[in-house]
Design an enzyme around this catalytic site. Structure first.
Site, PDB file in Angstrom:
ATOM      1  N   ARG A  21     -12.439  10.844  17.003  1.00 12.12           N
ATOM      2  CA  ARG A  21     -13.304  10.136  16.060  1.00 12.12           C
ATOM      3  C   ARG A  21     -14.710  10.681  16.256  1.00 12.12           C
ATOM      4  O   ARG A  21     -15.120  10.982  17.379  1.00 12.12           O
ATOM      5  CB  ARG A  21     -13.311   8.621  16.315  1.00 12.12           C
ATOM      6  CG  ARG A  21     -11.969   7.945  16.101  1.00 12.12           C
ATOM      7  CD  ARG A  21     -11.653   7.866  14.606  1.00 12.12           C
ATOM      8  NE  ARG A  21     -10.383   7.236  14.338  1.00 12.12           N
ATOM      9  CZ  ARG A  21      -9.266   7.872  14.030  1.00 12.12           C
ATOM     10  NH1 ARG A  21      -9.255   9.181  13.978  1.00 12.12           N
ATOM     11  NH2 ARG A  21      -8.160   7.234  13.779  1.00 12.12           N
ATOM     12  N   GLU A  50     -18.423  11.955   7.169  1.00 11.72           N
ATOM     13  CA  GLU A  50     -17.422  12.846   6.589  1.00 11.72           C
ATOM     14  C   GLU A  50     -17.364  12.634   5.086  1.00 11.72           C
ATOM     15  O   GLU A  50     -17.418  11.498   4.634  1.00 11.72           O
ATOM     16  CB  GLU A  50     -16.053  12.589   7.218  1.00 11.72           C
ATOM     17  CG  GLU A  50     -16.023  12.986   8.682  1.00 11.72           C
ATOM     18  CD  GLU A  50     -14.665  12.773   9.343  1.00 11.72           C
ATOM     19  OE1 GLU A  50     -13.737  12.234   8.699  1.00 11.72           O
ATOM     20  OE2 GLU A  50     -14.532  13.157  10.504  1.00 11.72           O
ATOM     21  N   HIS A  69     -11.616  17.565   9.238  1.00 11.76           N
ATOM     22  CA  HIS A  69     -10.695  16.501   9.626  1.00 11.76           C
ATOM     23  C   HIS A  69      -9.248  16.853   9.258  1.00 11.76           C
ATOM     24  O   HIS A  69      -8.479  16.006   8.814  1.00 11.76           O
ATOM     25  CB  HIS A  69     -11.105  15.169   8.986  1.00 11.76           C
ATOM     26  CG  HIS A  69     -10.649  13.985   9.784  1.00 11.76           C
ATOM     27  ND1 HIS A  69     -11.385  12.839   9.879  1.00 11.76           N
ATOM     28  CD2 HIS A  69      -9.540  13.749  10.513  1.00 11.76           C
ATOM     29  CE1 HIS A  69     -10.744  11.954  10.630  1.00 11.76           C
ATOM     30  NE2 HIS A  69      -9.624  12.500  11.025  1.00 11.76           N
TER      31      HIS A  69
END
Length: 102
Positions: A21, A50, A69
Site C-alpha cells: 500500500r 493513484e 499498481h
C-alpha cells in the site's frame, strides 16, 4: 512504516520495494533518499495518490522503477482469475457455493 529514519539506516546499495500500500512507505522520504542516492533504488507499484500523476518526481528519477499498481499481473494469474470467475458464475446459477472453507 518505512520513513526517513528507516531510509537513513539502509545501505547505499539497498533496493526499496513496495507492492503493498502506498502509505506503508513515506513517499517524501523515499524521494529524498533516491535523489540523494542514500539508497540505491526503489521499485514501487503503489503510491499515496493513484494513478501516479504524470509530473510526479518519481517518474523522472533514474533509480526508481514505478508501475501503475499492476506488479502482480501475469498471464498465469489472469488465467486463474478468469477461470475462477466463470466457475463462480456457474455455481451461483446452479445455486451452489463456488468455494467454501473446510
Amino acid at each position: 512504516m518505512v520513513g526517513e529514519r528507516d531510509s537513513s539506516l539502509m545501505k547505499s546499495t539497498a533496493i526499496l520495494v513496495n507492492t503493498s500500500r502506498g502509505p506503508v512507505v513515506d513517499e517524501a522520504a523515499t524521494l529524498r533518499a533516491l535523489a540523494e542516492k542514500s539508497i540505491g533504488s526503489a521499485a514501487l507499484d503503489v503510491f499515496d495518490r493513484e494513478p501516479l500523476p504524470a509530473n510526479h518526481p518519481l517518474r523522472s528519477l533514474g533509480n526508481a522503477a514505478v508501475t501503475p499498481h499492476i506488479g502482480y499481473v501475469s498471464r498465469g494469474l489472469y488465467e486463474v482469475f478468469y477461470r475462477d470467475a466463470v466457475e463462480d458464475i456457474a455455481a451461483r446459477d446452479a445455486g451452489k457455493p463456488a468455494r467454501t472453507l473446510t
